[in-house]
Scaffold this motif. Structure first.
Motif, PDB file in Angstrom:
ATOM      1  N   GLY A  98     -50.647 -55.690  58.635  1.00 32.33           N
ATOM      2  CA  GLY A  98     -50.489 -56.826  59.548  1.00 32.33           C
ATOM      3  C   GLY A  98     -50.950 -58.122  58.921  1.00 32.33           C
ATOM      4  N   LEU A  99     -52.067 -58.103  58.209  1.00 29.38           N
ATOM      5  CA  LEU A  99     -52.554 -59.295  57.510  1.00 29.38           C
ATOM      6  C   LEU A  99     -51.530 -59.785  56.495  1.00 29.38           C
ATOM      7  CD1 LEU A  99     -56.262 -58.214  56.957  1.00 29.38           C
ATOM      8  CD2 LEU A  99     -55.507 -60.188  58.316  1.00 29.38           C
ATOM      9  N   LEU A 100     -50.953 -58.859  55.761  1.00 30.51           N
ATOM     10  CA  LEU A 100     -49.962 -59.236  54.743  1.00 30.51           C
ATOM     11  C   LEU A 100     -48.699 -59.793  55.390  1.00 30.51           C
ATOM     12  CD1 LEU A 100     -50.486 -56.200  52.361  1.00 30.51           C
ATOM     13  CD2 LEU A 100     -50.824 -58.603  51.747  1.00 30.51           C
ATOM     14  N   ARG A 101     -48.260 -59.202  56.461  1.00 31.73           N
ATOM     15  CA  ARG A 101     -47.055 -59.706  57.139  1.00 31.73           C
ATOM     16  C   ARG A 101     -47.301 -61.096  57.724  1.00 31.73           C
ATOM     17  NH1 ARG A 101     -42.627 -56.833  57.759  1.00 31.73           N
ATOM     18  NH2 ARG A 101     -42.577 -54.545  57.716  1.00 31.73           N
ATOM     19  N   HIS A 137     -44.601 -67.333  61.289  1.00 34.69           N
ATOM     20  CA  HIS A 137     -44.068 -67.547  62.639  1.00 34.69           C
ATOM     21  C   HIS A 137     -43.223 -66.337  63.062  1.00 34.69           C
ATOM     22  CE1 HIS A 137     -45.402 -71.676  62.275  1.00 34.69           C
ATOM     23  NE2 HIS A 137     -44.702 -71.812  61.153  1.00 34.69           N
ATOM     24  N   GLY A 138     -43.189 -66.091  64.378  1.00 38.57           N
ATOM     25  CA  GLY A 138     -42.303 -65.071  64.930  1.00 38.57           C
ATOM     26  C   GLY A 138     -42.882 -63.672  64.965  1.00 38.57           C
ATOM     27  N   LEU A 139     -44.180 -63.525  64.695  1.00 42.65           N
ATOM     28  CA  LEU A 139     -44.789 -62.201  64.686  1.00 42.65           C
ATOM     29  C   LEU A 139     -45.934 -62.145  65.706  1.00 42.65           C
ATOM     30  CD1 LEU A 139     -44.920 -61.493  60.828  1.00 42.65           C
ATOM     31  CD2 LEU A 139     -43.185 -60.761  62.474  1.00 42.65           C
ATOM     32  N   ALA A 140     -45.628 -62.523  66.937  1.00 36.59           N
ATOM     33  CA  ALA A 140     -46.664 -62.608  67.971  1.00 36.59           C
ATOM     34  C   ALA A 140     -47.324 -61.258  68.229  1.00 36.59           C
ATOM     35  CB  ALA A 140     -46.060 -63.153  69.267  1.00 36.59           C
ATOM     36  N   THR A 141     -46.517 -60.186  68.249  1.00 40.16           N
ATOM     37  CA  THR A 141     -47.077 -58.858  68.522  1.00 40.16           C
ATOM     38  C   THR A 141     -48.043 -58.441  67.429  1.00 40.16           C
ATOM     39  OG1 THR A 141     -45.099 -58.185  69.744  1.00 40.16           O
ATOM     40  CG2 THR A 141     -46.526 -56.439  68.925  1.00 40.16           C
ATOM     41  N   ILE A 142     -47.654 -58.677  66.164  1.00 37.48           N
ATOM     42  CA  ILE A 142     -48.535 -58.320  65.050  1.00 37.48           C
ATOM     43  C   ILE A 142     -49.805 -59.169  65.098  1.00 37.48           C
ATOM     44  CG2 ILE A 142     -48.758 -58.318  62.534  1.00 37.48           C
ATOM     45  CD1 ILE A 142     -45.822 -57.590  62.364  1.00 37.48           C
ATOM     46  N   ALA A 149     -57.777 -66.894  56.754  1.00 36.30           N
ATOM     47  CA  ALA A 149     -57.499 -65.805  55.818  1.00 36.30           C
ATOM     48  C   ALA A 149     -56.011 -65.702  55.512  1.00 36.30           C
ATOM     49  CB  ALA A 149     -58.010 -64.489  56.388  1.00 36.30           C
ATOM     50  N   THR A 150     -55.167 -65.795  56.544  1.00 35.59           N
ATOM     51  CA  THR A 150     -53.725 -65.675  56.305  1.00 35.59           C
ATOM     52  C   THR A 150     -53.196 -66.874  55.527  1.00 35.59           C
ATOM     53  OG1 THR A 150     -53.320 -66.580  58.531  1.00 35.59           O
ATOM     54  CG2 THR A 150     -53.291 -64.187  58.289  1.00 35.59           C
ATOM     55  N   THR A 151     -53.785 -68.050  55.737  1.00 30.02           N
ATOM     56  CA  THR A 151     -53.376 -69.231  54.965  1.00 30.02           C
ATOM     57  C   THR A 151     -53.681 -69.031  53.481  1.00 30.02           C
ATOM     58  OG1 THR A 151     -53.742 -70.694  56.863  1.00 30.02           O
ATOM     59  CG2 THR A 151     -53.687 -71.714  54.678  1.00 30.02           C
ATOM     60  N   GLN A 152     -54.884 -68.540  53.171  1.00 26.23           N
ATOM     61  CA  GLN A 152     -55.246 -68.290  51.784  1.00 26.23           C
ATOM     62  C   GLN A 152     -54.392 -67.181  51.172  1.00 26.23           C
ATOM     63  OE1 GLN A 152     -59.839 -68.449  52.908  1.00 26.23           O
ATOM     64  NE2 GLN A 152     -59.560 -68.298  50.703  1.00 26.23           N
TER      65      GLN A 152
END
Length: 636
Positions: free
Chosen positions: A428-431, A437-442, A473-476
């Motif tokens: 999930g972190l990688l996705r 955008h577009g991965l609200a459930t994850i 974290a996801t930005t980095q």
């Protein structure tokens, strides 16, 4: 405002006013079982909605305050994914009460008791240096039995030497109740002698103990027997207990259940004796009858089938009557499809021809309908990996993925890896990093996991900090992925970078403490191996992660691993001697395995076979198909 209202919990619903949540209705027998005030044994065939029934009963008990706060519900399942699935169902129906519903496996529950209360074990059984989970291999068990047989008293040598290594855990360790005080004499029968020697070699020794889950079960049973205060506390905490897949319960698990909850507890057990396919692992025969007697339970039989069409339900009934002549006839509640034959037997001259024909047929069916590859399952009795290369090649020519759920990745199967909460967090972190955008459930799933990791579930300020940290974290990680394309990056580096952006130690502690505890290091090892297997085939990270998960693939799995799952179309591969060579050794369990595999189909079922000899025990399977009117076609 009352305290209950302040917590966002609605006032109790009157028993007579309660209605099911998320579904239209229950069948009459389910209503009777749900409202029963005593212990119940619910017998339900495939597609009867056993998990849904348990979720509705939990909802009923919680919403009507039949299980009042602060009392809790405990659900014990055989498999981790079943436990997780039931927890999700209850949380979706009564989120305000979800924190009072504990769903876990037998192994997780007994391990948790030992981990928390080991110091309370009788003096002779207290550990001096902790324990490691360790599974002895058959060769190791055989060597052990040979060794102790040679040193045994003369009268025990032959009985001990006759113990089968494959049955040692179930028949010897699982049926041996640990005495509170170690016997000082050497008198014992073969079972007691072998069990004592095993405990002496693996546990009652200096240093770190070596335990498997059967041994943990026995220690947990000793705990609740030797510490009455613990047993009373468990019964007060859990006045209601659910047991899923009762037919797979072992002697050790049943005796533990009876020791803890045999009195003062209302126990709901759900199962289907026709799906008893774990006899080799010690599953009790006639578990429902034994449970009914031991717990004074009332038996209820569900007969609605929400999965399969009329024709497939009729086929299932024919097979079920081979296992139980008095098996009730189920009623299909599924919407029928008229555009195809519900069942067929296809004969092929070779496995290559079989794979090519089925691949073309699946591709045409997908093109002509709104079905997806994940609507199709390829099931076999065993040796599933032998089917994978040819199906992967032929389906690949149509752009259709194959996912072998039985494939080994590290020490796990792919199915277990993809269901792991730790693995879902990493993926999930990688996705989220690759696709912002577009991965609200994850995003919700990852946030929820991280909130549990950091104990922020009931703290708005802590939840805000978790959200901010996740964004950072996801930005980095996004920047790192863009600088490191799949073609030049090693899987180990991807995992290392991902773990560097979260508190890996906190995740490790959380994984270990989960009700169905996970070994973080083993999951990480399997995750890296799976990523390494798919990373080189793609130039885009999204394609790598899609291939990792293969959610849109035709699934390949054994009948054992298919249990509890369902698909629009099932191809039951290899109805021939090579796959079913052991059928004659235990025809009942073999027929149950056949029943489990074929009952995964909702609308269409294809059996495949070859032109070889159909005589001997395996002729039973073909006789069943003939009796069910399944037509046969030779496809060359």
């Amino acid at each position: 405002m009352s305290a209950t209202q302040a917590r966002g919990v609605s006032a109790p619903i009157a028993v007579e006013a309660w209605r099911p949540s998320g579904i239209e209705d229950l069948e009459p027998a389910a209503w009777a079982a749900l409202r029963d005030t005593g212990s119940v044994a619910v017998v339900a065939g495939p597609g009867a909605g056993k998990s849904e029934f348990l979720a509705q009963r939990a909802t009923y008990l919680l919403q009507t305050a039949t299980c009042p706060s602060p009392r809790r519900l405990l659900a014990i399942s055989f498999k981790r994914d079943a436990a997780a699935n039931l927890a999700r169902r209850v949380a979706a129906r009564v989120p305000e009460h979800a924190d009072r519903f504990d769903s876990m496996t037998f192994d997780a529950f007994t391990k948790g008791l030992v981990d928390r209360f080991a110091p309370a074990l009788p003096q002779d059984w207290r550990m001096t240096d902790g324990y490691d989970i360790s599974y002895a291999k058959p060769r190791e068990i055989q060597d052990f039995l040979n060794s102790i047989a040679a040193a045994a008293p003369a009268a025990l040598r032959w009985p001990v030497a006759s113990i089968q290594p494959g049955r040692f855990a179930a028949d010897i360790l699982g049926r041996y109740d640990l005495p509170e005080t170690l016997p000082s004499d050497s008198q014992a029968d073969a079972i007691s002698y072998a069990a004592r020697q095993w405990w002496q070699a693996r546990y009652l020794r200096p240093g770190t103990a070596q335990l498997d889950f059967v041994m943990l079960n026995r220690l947990a049973e000793l705990l609740v027997r030797a510490v009455p205060k613990l047993r009373r506390a468990l019964r007060m905490t859990y006045p209601f207990v659910f047991v899923d897949e009762l037919q797979d319960t072992t002697s050790a698990q049943f005796s533990f259940l009876q020791a803890v909850f045999g009195e003062e507890t209302t126990v709901t057990a759900v199962g289907d004796s026709n799906q008893r396919i774990m006899g080799w692992a010690g599953a009790l025969p006639e578990a429902a009858a034994r449970f009914t007697e031991a717990f004074g339970a009332t038996r209820h039989t569900l007969t609605w089938n929400f999965r399969s069409s009329d024709a497939l339900v009729e086929l299932q009934h024919i097979i079920a009557t081979k296992l139980d002549p008095n098996a009730p006839r189920a009623t299909s509640k599924a919407t029928a499809e008229d555009a195809h034959d519900p069942a067929a037997l296809w004969t092929f001259s070779s496995q290559a021809r079989e794979a090519a024909f089925l691949a073309d047929w699946i591709a045409r069916d997908i093109a002509d309908s709104n079905r997806q590859p994940s609507d199709f399952a390829l099931i076999a009795r065993q040796k599933i990996k032998e089917f994978e290369p040819s199906f992967r090649m032929h389906l690949g020519t149509h752009g259709i993925r194959v996912r072998n759920d039985d494939a080994r990745v590290g020490t796990m199967t792919l199915q277990d890896l993809l269901k792991s909460e730790t693995a879902r967090l990493l993926l999930g972190l990688l996705r989220l990093a690759d696709q912002p955008h577009g991965l609200a459930t994850i995003w919700r799933d990852v946030t929820g996991t991280l909130e549990r990791v950091h104990g922020a579930a009931d703290d708005e300020a802590a939840q805000y900090r978790v959200g901010e940290a996740l964004t950072q974290a996801t930005t980095q990680l996004r920047s790192w992925l863009r600088s490191n394309p799949p073609s030049t990056t090693h899987a180990a580096d991807v995992l290392r970078q991902t773990l560097s952006l979260v508190d890996a130690d906190a995740v490790r502690r959380y994984a270990r403490s989960m009700p169905n505890g996970e070994n973080f290091d083993l999951v990480a090892e399997a995750f890296e191996e799976r990523l390494a297997a798919v990373i080189d085939a793609h130039t885009d990270w999204r394609d790598v992660f899609d291939e990792f998960e293969s959610a849109d693939a035709v699934v390949l799995l054994t009948a054992h691993r298919s249990k509890g799952l369902e698909y629009h179309t099932v191809a039951f591969l290899g109805i021939h001697q090579e796959q079913w060579w052991a059928y004659g050794r235990d025809r009942r369990e073999g027929t149950s395995t056949f029943f489990v595999g074929l009952s995964r189909a909702a609308h269409r079922l294809i059996f495949t076979t070859d032109h070889n000899d159909r005589s001997g025990p395996i002729s039973d399977l073909f006789s069943m198909l003939t009796q069910a009117g399944v037509p046969e076609t030779d496809h060359g």
